[in-house]
Design an enzyme around this catalytic site. Sequence first.
Site, PDB file in Angstrom:
ATOM      1  N   ARG A  95       0.922  -1.172   0.166  1.00 23.81           N
ATOM      2  CA  ARG A  95      -0.029   0.094   0.058  1.00 23.81           C
ATOM      3  C   ARG A  95       0.817   1.324  -0.097  1.00 23.81           C
ATOM      4  O   ARG A  95       1.976   1.304   0.596  1.00 23.81           O
ATOM      5  CB  ARG A  95      -0.831   0.194   0.979  1.00 23.81           C
ATOM      6  CG  ARG A  95      -1.952  -1.069   1.177  1.00 23.81           C
ATOM      7  CD  ARG A  95      -2.767  -0.769   2.551  1.00 23.81           C
ATOM      8  NE  ARG A  95      -2.037  -0.943   3.955  1.00 23.81           N
ATOM      9  CZ  ARG A  95      -1.725  -0.094   4.650  1.00 23.81           C
ATOM     10  NH1 ARG A  95      -1.689   1.037   4.385  1.00 23.81           N
ATOM     11  NH2 ARG A  95      -1.082  -0.625   5.724  1.00 23.81           N
ATOM     12  N   TYR A 254      -1.417  -4.297  -6.981  1.00 22.77           N
ATOM     13  CA  TYR A 254      -1.304  -5.070  -5.709  1.00 22.77           C
ATOM     14  C   TYR A 254      -2.111  -4.537  -4.686  1.00 22.77           C
ATOM     15  O   TYR A 254      -2.445  -3.429  -4.370  1.00 22.77           O
ATOM     16  CB  TYR A 254       0.177  -4.977  -5.153  1.00 22.77           C
ATOM     17  CG  TYR A 254       0.517  -5.795  -4.032  1.00 22.77           C
ATOM     18  CD1 TYR A 254       0.416  -7.257  -4.328  1.00 22.77           C
ATOM     19  CD2 TYR A 254       1.024  -5.556  -2.824  1.00 22.77           C
ATOM     20  CE1 TYR A 254       0.831  -8.107  -3.200  1.00 22.77           C
ATOM     21  CE2 TYR A 254       1.329  -6.508  -1.805  1.00 22.77           C
ATOM     22  CZ  TYR A 254       1.130  -7.739  -1.951  1.00 22.77           C
ATOM     23  OH  TYR A 254       1.263  -8.535  -1.110  1.00 22.77           O
ATOM     24  N   LYS A 263      -9.187  -2.561   2.213  1.00 20.92           N
ATOM     25  CA  LYS A 263      -9.174  -1.131   2.727  1.00 20.92           C
ATOM     26  C   LYS A 263      -9.918   0.053   2.375  1.00 20.92           C
ATOM     27  O   LYS A 263     -10.594   0.962   3.000  1.00 20.92           O
ATOM     28  CB  LYS A 263      -7.726  -0.863   2.741  1.00 20.92           C
ATOM     29  CG  LYS A 263      -6.553  -1.950   3.367  1.00 20.92           C
ATOM     30  CD  LYS A 263      -7.029  -2.306   4.747  1.00 20.92           C
ATOM     31  CE  LYS A 263      -5.932  -3.428   5.362  1.00 20.92           C
ATOM     32  NZ  LYS A 263      -6.049  -3.553   6.680  1.00 20.92           N
ATOM     33  N   HIS A 283     -10.627  -1.490  11.856  1.00 22.19           N
ATOM     34  CA  HIS A 283      -9.720  -2.218  11.452  1.00 22.19           C
ATOM     35  C   HIS A 283      -9.502  -3.233  12.682  1.00 22.19           C
ATOM     36  O   HIS A 283      -8.548  -3.318  13.471  1.00 22.19           O
ATOM     37  CB  HIS A 283      -8.384  -1.554  11.373  1.00 22.19           C
ATOM     38  CG  HIS A 283      -7.257  -2.096  10.726  1.00 22.19           C
ATOM     39  ND1 HIS A 283      -5.848  -1.593  10.758  1.00 22.19           N
ATOM     40  CD2 HIS A 283      -7.193  -3.242  10.046  1.00 22.19           C
ATOM     41  CE1 HIS A 283      -5.032  -2.508  10.238  1.00 22.19           C
ATOM     42  NE2 HIS A 283      -5.760  -3.523   9.476  1.00 22.19           N
ATOM     43  N   SER A 305      -0.553  -2.905  12.116  1.00 20.21           N
ATOM     44  CA  SER A 305       0.294  -4.053  11.310  1.00 20.21           C
ATOM     45  C   SER A 305       1.332  -4.733  11.828  1.00 20.21           C
ATOM     46  O   SER A 305       2.022  -3.869  12.892  1.00 20.21           O
ATOM     47  CB  SER A 305       0.725  -3.629   9.792  1.00 20.21           C
ATOM     48  OG  SER A 305      -0.328  -2.665   9.137  1.00 20.21           O
ATOM     49  N   CYS A 307       1.332  -7.058  14.325  1.00 18.41           N
ATOM     50  CA  CYS A 307       1.208  -7.360  15.796  1.00 18.41           C
ATOM     51  C   CYS A 307       0.444  -8.601  15.936  1.00 18.41           C
ATOM     52  O   CYS A 307       0.203  -9.100  17.021  1.00 18.41           O
ATOM     53  CB  CYS A 307       0.618  -6.294  16.286  1.00 18.41           C
ATOM     54  SG  CYS A 307       1.336  -4.684  16.734  1.00 18.41           S
ATOM     55  N   ASP A 330      -9.565  -9.129  10.042  1.00 19.00           N
ATOM     56  CA  ASP A 330      -8.906  -7.565   9.785  1.00 19.00           C
ATOM     57  C   ASP A 330      -9.839  -6.376   9.898  1.00 19.00           C
ATOM     58  O   ASP A 330      -9.467  -5.715  10.505  1.00 19.00           O
ATOM     59  CB  ASP A 330      -8.418  -7.737   8.334  1.00 19.00           C
ATOM     60  CG  ASP A 330      -7.423  -6.533   8.038  1.00 19.00           C
ATOM     61  OD1 ASP A 330      -6.548  -6.247   8.761  1.00 19.00           O
ATOM     62  OD2 ASP A 330      -7.428  -6.060   7.024  1.00 19.00           O
ATOM     63  N   ARG A 426       2.023 -12.319   0.381  1.00 20.32           N
ATOM     64  CA  ARG A 426       0.834 -12.481   1.151  1.00 20.32           C
ATOM     65  C   ARG A 426       0.223 -13.906   0.521  1.00 20.32           C
ATOM     66  O   ARG A 426       0.581 -14.365  -0.329  1.00 20.32           O
ATOM     67  CB  ARG A 426      -0.275 -11.422   0.591  1.00 20.32           C
ATOM     68  CG  ARG A 426      -0.010 -10.347   0.996  1.00 20.32           C
ATOM     69  CD  ARG A 426      -0.381  -9.783   2.394  1.00 20.32           C
ATOM     70  NE  ARG A 426      -0.038  -8.558   3.004  1.00 20.32           N
ATOM     71  CZ  ARG A 426      -0.434  -8.223   4.035  1.00 20.32           C
ATOM     72  NH1 ARG A 426      -1.334  -8.601   4.582  1.00 20.32           N
ATOM     73  NH2 ARG A 426       0.407  -6.985   4.603  1.00 20.32           N
TER      74      ARG A 426
HETATM   75  O1  O2Y Z   1       0.219  -3.845   1.568  1.00 24.61           O
HETATM   76  C1  O2Y Z   1      -1.171  -4.317   1.261  1.00 24.61           C
HETATM   77  O2  O2Y Z   1      -1.561  -3.944   0.274  1.00 24.61           O
HETATM   78  C2  O2Y Z   1      -1.770  -4.961   2.075  1.00 24.61           C
HETATM   79  S1  O2Y Z   1      -1.891  -4.305   3.413  1.00 24.61           S
HETATM   80  C3  O2Y Z   1      -3.171  -5.329   4.787  1.00 24.61           C
HETATM   81  C4  O2Y Z   1      -3.382  -6.722   4.020  1.00 24.61           C
HETATM   82  C5  O2Y Z   1      -4.388  -7.144   4.866  1.00 24.61           C
HETATM   83  C6  O2Y Z   1      -4.578  -6.971   6.041  1.00 24.61           C
HETATM   84  N1  O2Y Z   1      -4.256  -5.781   6.483  1.00 24.61           N
HETATM   85  C7  O2Y Z   1      -3.274  -5.143   5.824  1.00 24.61           C
HETATM   86  C8  O2Y Z   1      -2.803  -3.795   6.654  1.00 24.61           C
HETATM   87  O3  O2Y Z   1      -1.934  -3.189   6.050  1.00 24.61           O
HETATM   88  O4  O2Y Z   1      -3.442  -3.497   7.573  1.00 24.61           O
HETATM   89 MN    MN Z   2      -4.937  -4.770   8.274  1.00 23.13          MN
END
Ligand code: O2Y
Ligand code: MN
Length: 650
Positions: A95, A254, A263, A283, A305, A307, A330, A426
């Site tokens: 992200r 991605y 999200k 979240h 993230s 944890c 999540d 992932r």
């Molecule tokens: O990096 C990404 O695109 C995925 S981030 C993510 C994916 C699944 C659950 N939680 C998260 C997060 O960053 O909290």
């Molecule tokens: Mn998450």
Amino acid sequence: MLSLISVSRRVVRINIPWRRYSSGYSDWTSLRPHVKEFVEKNVELCKPAAVHVCDGSSEENEMLLNKLVEQGRLTKLTKYNNCYLARTSPEDVARLEERTFICTPNERDAIPIPKKGIKSQLGYWKDPDEMETELRKKFSGCMEGRTMYVIPFSMGPIDSPLAKIGIQLTDSEYVVASMRIMTRMGSDVLKRLGEQEKERMFTARKDAFVRCVHSVGYPLPPGKKDLEWPCNPQDVTIAHFLERNIIVSYGSGYGGNSLLGKKCFALRIASSIARNEGWLAEHMLILGITNPEGKKRYIAAAFPSACGKTNLAMMKPSLPGWKVECVGDDIAWMKFDSKGQLRAINPENGFFGVAPGTSSSSNPHAMDMIKANTIFTNVAHTSDGGVFWEGMEKDIDLSNISVTSWTGEENWTKDSGTKAAHPNSRFCTPTNQCAVIDPQWEDSAGVPIDAILFGGRRPTTIPLVYEAFNWQHGVFMGATMRSETTAAAKLKKEIRHDPFAMKPFFGYSFAQYLEHWLSLENRKAAKVPKIFYVNWFRKDADGNFIWPGFGENSRVLEWIFRRVEGENIAKGSALGMVPKPNTINMQGLGDVDMQTLFADNKPDLEAEVEAIKKFFQEQIPEDLPKAMKQELESLQDRIAKLPNADHNKQ
Ligand code: O2Y
Ligand code: MN
């Protein structure tokens, strides 16, 4: 305004082969008029070579997976059942917060205005008109030479009154295949949309679904060669138009950037809808916990993230007779029912879990569930047709097999000086494959939530567990969450603010978000749940974790469970209510330094207050709710009364 994606009365006929994939898949003519208009306006702009309306069938999925394999974007993993591996461009692996915007006419509605000269840590805002102009340029012709897929999806069980429908347009087959795992996707959703419209005959139809538009941003005019992983990293933009429930994402294929149900919709757009409608989109994982007598309670928990959220959501309790079942790992959508009980659904249909660190010891249920129907991304590939990542060393004998790293480095070994798997690699797996999935996980009314947990990775200062004095104090605990970054070893680790674990996911101003949380207590008949804070990560003077974690965390859940049942096993401390001596079940556990685990270190706590004060003053100087200032002052007073040496020993 926003003609790129908004509904227009002018229906444009475009000469493209609508029915190219029509046999066996959703029929264009069956789409609701406003869905057609949404698609047509974007076809006009993006100029795809074909349009495919997804029906979600297994035949369609197979066709897409085969296409991805032919393109070289997926590799079939022969060791498992119907599993695939994707390797993205090294420039498209996570992200991108600084490219993710909330677009509202007033900046203050998207992010709290920070102190002059200070950059906001609580999100990024852009004027909607400016953003539209920027996106219009980017999207013009962006799908040339590609197929535009129309993905109807539901966040939440299709028949649930808590569920919401979205329609995502995308030019990525990987996104379609992943959305089919992560959401309920296909013709049933279009049918439900039609039913909803009949039910809502006299209300605004524009609100019927969240509009999502996604492109990898790499058009293919005649003669241009495609990339192995098409994307446009320089131009990534992810925009949320709150007033219109529209999400637009460009340039990345991605994860959270492209699977827009997750999200973007289920947290950012949904948190804004939830505020307007009086509920919460958070979240948070959701788990059910049953004691040896068969009494069951549900808990929702927010952690930043890294944890171990997925591990906790499906943990194997070490305590005999206790059972943990997973509703979600999540995201939680939570609403008070007519009796004032807070109820939660998991809006997702799959897990998008971090691979590195997942192992038979940290998460045995995850290791079992990922052996079928899973799309892995950016993990290493083994010569026997399986996968490998850091943390799996004890689960796999590498002596007779070779490993190709996520970047394609052959004969990778632990001495190669590189990572086998990307740290953000992932697994994307259907939720119903989890062996400990909760029997109520698809209950359309949601599960009753009796406790909310906040937590973070805190090597010092914060005890293993403490409880809020009341709802307002609990909101303060969420607002002041901080967690250690898991940056590469050579970088200095920092304790970062991550209120409610929502820092990257707030759909509207954090100041207004706090007001919303505070207001819930006063909703008619609402019985607010107890709030707790947990920290599995406290370290001793030698830098070793004090608490064993993983399945042993069930001991903390047991204490929380007993508090929910009303047992008198807590006493006041500076931070909140902590366990009375010997009320955490330590049976069968070796020596644990409970004194250090619960120590109130006065200088550390004073530093904590200073960090919170600075955060509030710099980030929310104008709109911070009074209740938060009061809580900060009370905390400071309680800490001032502590003796100068450690106290509060177990
Ligand atoms: O990096 C990404 O695109 C995925 S981030 C993510 C994916 C699944 C659950 N939680 C998260 C997060 O960053 O909290
Ligand atoms: Mn998450």
